[in-house]
Design a protein around this motif. Structure first.
Motif, PDB file in Angstrom:
ATOM      1  N   GLY A 296       0.815  -1.208   0.000  1.00  0.00           N
ATOM      2  CA  GLY A 296       0.000   0.000   0.000  1.00  0.00           C
ATOM      3  C   GLY A 296       0.846   1.254   0.000  1.00  0.00           C
ATOM      4  N   LEU A 297       1.897   1.286   0.830  1.00  0.00           N
ATOM      5  CA  LEU A 297       2.756   2.469   0.846  1.00  0.00           C
ATOM      6  C   LEU A 297       3.502   2.631  -0.482  1.00  0.00           C
ATOM      7  CD1 LEU A 297       3.832   4.817   2.583  1.00  0.00           C
ATOM      8  CD2 LEU A 297       5.712   3.309   3.275  1.00  0.00           C
ATOM      9  N   GLY A 298       3.929   1.512  -1.048  1.00  0.00           N
ATOM     10  CA  GLY A 298       4.609   1.588  -2.340  1.00  0.00           C
ATOM     11  C   GLY A 298       3.718   2.152  -3.422  1.00  0.00           C
ATOM     12  N   LEU A 299       2.474   1.689  -3.489  1.00  0.00           N
ATOM     13  CA  LEU A 299       1.539   2.239  -4.478  1.00  0.00           C
ATOM     14  C   LEU A 299       1.257   3.703  -4.205  1.00  0.00           C
ATOM     15  CD1 LEU A 299      -1.034  -0.709  -4.738  1.00  0.00           C
ATOM     16  CD2 LEU A 299       0.757  -0.081  -6.381  1.00  0.00           C
ATOM     17  N   ASP A 300       1.137   4.052  -2.938  1.00  0.00           N
ATOM     18  CA  ASP A 300       0.840   5.436  -2.593  1.00  0.00           C
ATOM     19  C   ASP A 300       1.977   6.364  -3.017  1.00  0.00           C
ATOM     20  OD1 ASP A 300      -0.957   7.307  -1.119  1.00  0.00           O
ATOM     21  OD2 ASP A 300       0.835   7.560   0.121  1.00  0.00           O
ATOM     22  N   VAL A 301       3.219   5.949  -2.758  1.00  0.00           N
ATOM     23  CA  VAL A 301       4.360   6.794  -3.122  1.00  0.00           C
ATOM     24  C   VAL A 301       4.547   6.836  -4.641  1.00  0.00           C
ATOM     25  CG1 VAL A 301       6.868   7.044  -2.920  1.00  0.00           C
ATOM     26  CG2 VAL A 301       5.497   6.458  -0.905  1.00  0.00           C
ATOM     27  N   ALA A 302       4.328   5.714  -5.304  1.00  0.00           N
ATOM     28  CA  ALA A 302       4.629   5.634  -6.739  1.00  0.00           C
ATOM     29  C   ALA A 302       3.543   6.257  -7.610  1.00  0.00           C
ATOM     30  CB  ALA A 302       4.830   4.176  -7.134  1.00  0.00           C
ATOM     31  N   PHE A 303       2.269   6.135  -7.214  1.00  0.00           N
ATOM     32  CA  PHE A 303       1.205   6.528  -8.144  1.00  0.00           C
ATOM     33  C   PHE A 303       0.218   7.553  -7.564  1.00  0.00           C
ATOM     34  CE2 PHE A 303       2.386   2.126  -9.122  1.00  0.00           C
ATOM     35  CZ  PHE A 303       2.867   2.284 -10.415  1.00  0.00           C
ATOM     36  N   ALA A 304      -0.086   7.466  -6.281  1.00  0.00           N
ATOM     37  CA  ALA A 304      -1.224   8.226  -5.782  1.00  0.00           C
ATOM     38  C   ALA A 304      -0.856   9.378  -4.866  1.00  0.00           C
ATOM     39  CB  ALA A 304      -2.182   7.294  -5.032  1.00  0.00           C
ATOM     40  N   GLY A 305       0.331   9.510  -4.444  1.00  0.00           N
ATOM     41  CA  GLY A 305       0.594  10.497  -3.412  1.00  0.00           C
ATOM     42  C   GLY A 305       2.002  11.063  -3.455  1.00  0.00           C
ATOM     43  N   PRO A 306       2.692  10.924  -2.349  1.00  0.00           N
ATOM     44  CA  PRO A 306       2.293  10.249  -1.102  1.00  0.00           C
ATOM     45  C   PRO A 306       1.214  10.998  -0.331  1.00  0.00           C
ATOM     46  CG  PRO A 306       4.369  11.350  -0.797  1.00  0.00           C
ATOM     47  CD  PRO A 306       4.046  11.516  -2.250  1.00  0.00           C
ATOM     48  N   SER A 307       0.498  10.225   0.533  1.00  0.00           N
ATOM     49  CA  SER A 307      -0.603  10.801   1.308  1.00  0.00           C
ATOM     50  C   SER A 307      -0.320  10.622   2.788  1.00  0.00           C
ATOM     51  CB  SER A 307      -1.927  10.149   0.928  1.00  0.00           C
ATOM     52  OG  SER A 307      -1.915   8.774   1.258  1.00  0.00           O
ATOM     53  N   LEU A 308      -0.815  11.547   3.588  1.00  0.00           N
ATOM     54  CA  LEU A 308      -0.600  11.506   5.041  1.00  0.00           C
ATOM     55  C   LEU A 308      -1.308  10.324   5.710  1.00  0.00           C
ATOM     56  CD1 LEU A 308       0.477  12.786   7.631  1.00  0.00           C
ATOM     57  CD2 LEU A 308      -1.566  14.250   7.670  1.00  0.00           C
ATOM     58  N   PRO A 309      -2.581  10.011   5.433  1.00  0.00           N
ATOM     59  CA  PRO A 309      -3.237   8.903   6.138  1.00  0.00           C
ATOM     60  C   PRO A 309      -2.601   7.550   5.855  1.00  0.00           C
ATOM     61  CG  PRO A 309      -4.660   9.746   4.401  1.00  0.00           C
ATOM     62  CD  PRO A 309      -3.533  10.728   4.554  1.00  0.00           C
ATOM     63  N   THR A 310      -2.216   7.293   4.607  1.00  0.00           N
ATOM     64  CA  THR A 310      -1.591   6.007   4.292  1.00  0.00           C
ATOM     65  C   THR A 310      -0.261   5.864   5.018  1.00  0.00           C
ATOM     66  OG1 THR A 310      -2.657   5.971   2.126  1.00  0.00           O
ATOM     67  CG2 THR A 310      -0.741   4.558   2.432  1.00  0.00           C
ATOM     68  N   THR A 311       0.514   6.945   5.069  1.00  0.00           N
ATOM     69  CA  THR A 311       1.810   6.897   5.758  1.00  0.00           C
ATOM     70  C   THR A 311       1.632   6.642   7.250  1.00  0.00           C
ATOM     71  OG1 THR A 311       2.723   8.445   4.129  1.00  0.00           O
ATOM     72  CG2 THR A 311       3.941   8.152   6.180  1.00  0.00           C
ATOM     73  N   LEU A 312       0.658   7.316   7.853  1.00  0.00           N
ATOM     74  CA  LEU A 312       0.432   7.134   9.289  1.00  0.00           C
ATOM     75  C   LEU A 312      -0.023   5.708   9.615  1.00  0.00           C
ATOM     76  CD1 LEU A 312      -1.306  10.506  10.237  1.00  0.00           C
ATOM     77  CD2 LEU A 312       1.056   9.822  10.661  1.00  0.00           C
ATOM     78  N   ILE A 313      -0.919   5.159   8.809  1.00  0.00           N
ATOM     79  CA  ILE A 313      -1.421   3.807   9.082  1.00  0.00           C
ATOM     80  C   ILE A 313      -0.327   2.772   8.824  1.00  0.00           C
ATOM     81  CG2 ILE A 313      -3.141   2.092   8.397  1.00  0.00           C
ATOM     82  CD1 ILE A 313      -4.999   4.421   7.788  1.00  0.00           C
ATOM     83  N   PHE A 314       0.594   3.063   7.889  1.00  0.00           N
ATOM     84  CA  PHE A 314       1.702   2.136   7.646  1.00  0.00           C
ATOM     85  C   PHE A 314       2.581   1.985   8.884  1.00  0.00           C
ATOM     86  CE2 PHE A 314       6.176   1.562   6.340  1.00  0.00           C
ATOM     87  CZ  PHE A 314       6.068   0.293   5.805  1.00  0.00           C
ATOM     88  N   THR A 315       2.683   3.033   9.704  1.00  0.00           N
ATOM     89  CA  THR A 315       3.456   2.901  10.947  1.00  0.00           C
ATOM     90  C   THR A 315       2.844   1.838  11.875  1.00  0.00           C
ATOM     91  OG1 THR A 315       2.187   4.688  11.992  1.00  0.00           O
ATOM     92  CG2 THR A 315       4.196   5.305  10.810  1.00  0.00           C
ATOM     93  N   ASP A 316       1.515   1.734  11.859  1.00  0.00           N
ATOM     94  CA  ASP A 316       0.880   0.682  12.665  1.00  0.00           C
ATOM     95  C   ASP A 316       1.165  -0.698  12.080  1.00  0.00           C
ATOM     96  OD1 ASP A 316      -1.229   0.029  14.866  1.00  0.00           O
ATOM     97  OD2 ASP A 316      -1.901  -1.077  13.087  1.00  0.00           O
ATOM     98  N   ASN A 317       1.238  -0.814  10.751  1.00  0.00           N
ATOM     99  CA  ASN A 317       1.600  -2.101  10.139  1.00  0.00           C
ATOM    100  C   ASN A 317       2.995  -2.532  10.581  1.00  0.00           C
ATOM    101  OD1 ASN A 317       0.028  -0.906   7.121  1.00  0.00           O
ATOM    102  ND2 ASN A 317      -0.894  -2.122   8.751  1.00  0.00           N
ATOM    103  N   LEU A 318       3.934  -1.594  10.582  1.00  0.00           N
ATOM    104  CA  LEU A 318       5.291  -1.898  11.058  1.00  0.00           C
ATOM    105  C   LEU A 318       5.281  -2.283  12.537  1.00  0.00           C
ATOM    106  CD1 LEU A 318       7.609   0.808   9.440  1.00  0.00           C
ATOM    107  CD2 LEU A 318       7.716  -1.656   9.090  1.00  0.00           C
ATOM    108  N   TYR A 319       4.568  -1.508  13.340  1.00  0.00           N
ATOM    109  CA  TYR A 319       4.498  -1.762  14.786  1.00  0.00           C
ATOM    110  C   TYR A 319       3.930  -3.151  15.075  1.00  0.00           C
ATOM    111  CZ  TYR A 319       2.809  -1.268  19.594  1.00  0.00           C
ATOM    112  OH  TYR A 319       2.540  -1.466  20.933  1.00  0.00           O
ATOM    113  N   ALA A 320       2.824  -3.512  14.400  1.00  0.00           N
ATOM    114  CA  ALA A 320       2.186  -4.816  14.639  1.00  0.00           C
ATOM    115  C   ALA A 320       3.099  -5.955  14.221  1.00  0.00           C
ATOM    116  CB  ALA A 320       0.867  -4.888  13.876  1.00  0.00           C
ATOM    117  N   ALA A 321       3.807  -5.815  13.094  1.00  0.00           N
ATOM    118  CA  ALA A 321       4.708  -6.876  12.646  1.00  0.00           C
ATOM    119  C   ALA A 321       5.849  -7.081  13.631  1.00  0.00           C
ATOM    120  CB  ALA A 321       5.248  -6.547  11.253  1.00  0.00           C
TER     121      ALA A 321
END
Length: 378
Positions: A62-87
């Motif tokens: 999701g972050l890769g698509l957001d950076v490459a095509f759609a953004g980058p966007s603030l909400p996707t970046t913030l939620i990606f931090t939770d993905n890292l934290y959970a992993a």
């Protein structure tokens, strides 16, 4: 799962609000395009506990698509931090260490890339700090929390082990106390009851006894009964006392063994007692052990022996010894026995660090010998 799913829906709703407010880099594409990577990272939130590796994969894509095509966007970046934290928190321990290395390297690489793109040192610093906050901080936070949880689990396991050991010690103490009480009851009651049984058997088997002899025997039986009850009350009182100190005036002492010999004479057993050395104050455990050994040896002599019993007590500088000799008739005793007498005497001698021997001696004789060390020797 339900809580994570609700959290994912809430994150997606807040992300839509932020996208509607324009919190993304506009590239001229359709307005719905940033929603796709946002939905993927939110899907990772929904499985953050049950499948942390899948959550990380969804977040990276999701972050890769957001950076490459759609953004980058603030909400996707913030939620990606939770993905890292959970992993890092719920995934394998080795994964959290690798994530730390990877995210730290990625933050450095991002900072280096922006140093070539931008000439403004302030913007380069800001982007480096942001990369560190987005990539490294969630992983380190999860690792710290994971370490605390592991330590808490280890402490709980250790507390359970300590409680288990304490329960084992408690059970062992209960067993030891029951054994001690059983030994005391046996040694105390067996002597009195054996004398009572022998005297009552003699009265019942002899038809030629006059009234005076019968009255004398019955008086002896009564005396043994009263003494047995008194000793039992004394022992119960001592067991109810708090602490280990016992009253020296109530506890049995080896110097009172003469009373045991007199009781055996009243039961009809000729008893000779000799004392060598000077009687002195002994340690409580040694004093009680010596007294009980003499008591049990006389009880066995009344049950199984005939003729006279010889008791010899010797006070030496480093120990005290007890020897009881009596002839045996070779037949079965008319009185029942539990077989615990010799065991109890041996246990008492062993508990105070002494030596105990019991067995045939010379011809048709039985000897009990106990050597108990005093405080000086121990």
């Amino acid at each position: 799962m339900r809580r994570d799913a609700l959290g994912a829906m809430a994150a997606f709703a807040v992300g839509l609000v932020l996208l509607a407010a324009g919190s993304y880099y506009h590239r001229g594409g359709p307005a719905w395009l940033p929603v796709v990577p946002l939905a993927m990272t939110c899907a990772g939130v929904a499985v953050r506990r049950s499948a942390p590796l899948a959550a990380l994969g969804l977040g990276v894509v999701g972050l890769g698509l957001d950076v490459a095509f759609a953004g980058p966007s603030l909400p996707t970046t913030l939620i990606f931090t939770d993905n890292l934290y959970a992993a890092a928190l719920y995934g394998p321990a080795r994964l959290s260490r690798w994530l730390l290395y990877i995210t730290a390297a990625a933050a450095v690489i991002i900072g280096g890339i922006f140093s070539f793109i931008e000439e403004d040192l302030w913007k380069i610093s800001v982007m480096g700090v942001q990369a560190g906050l987005v990539l490294v901080v969630p992983v380190t936070t999860a690792m710290v929390l994971r370490q605390q949880r592991d330590q808490a689990a280890a402490e709980r396991a250790r507390a359970e082990q300590v409680a288990h050991l304490a329960e084992l010690d408690r059970n062992a103490a209960i067993v030891a106390e029951r054994t001690r009480m059983a030994r005391e009851l046996h040694d105390m009651i067996a002597n009195h009851f054996s004398a009572i049984a022998i005297q009552s058997t003699a009265v019942l088997s002899r038809k030629d006894l006059d009234a005076g002899a019968v009255q004398q025997v019955m008086a002896s039986i009564r005396e043994n009964s009263v003494q047995g009850m008194a000793e039992m009350r004394t022992m119960i009182g001592l067991l109810r006392q708090e602490g280990e100190d016992t009253d020296a005036t109530t506890r049995p002492r080896l110097r009172d063994a003469a009373d045991l010999a007199e009781r055996a004479r009243q039961a009809g057993v000729e008893t000779v007692m000799t004392v060598e050395g000077t009687p002195r104050e002994l340690p409580v455990s040694v004093d009680l052990a010596g007294y009980r050994i003499v008591q049990e040896a006389l009880t066995n002599a009344m049950k199984h022996g005939d003729d006279r019993v010889v008791v010899a007590i010797t006070y030496a500088p480093a120990h005290v010894s007890v020897v009881v000799d009596n002839p045996v008739n070779g037949g079965r005793s008319a009185l029942p026995g539990s077989g615990a007498g010799l065991i109890g005497m041996r246990e008492r001698a062993t508990l105070v660090g002494g030596r105990f021997e019991a067995g045939p001696y010379e011809e048709k004789s039985w000897r009990v010998r106990a050597t108990l060390p005093t405080e000086e020797e121990r």
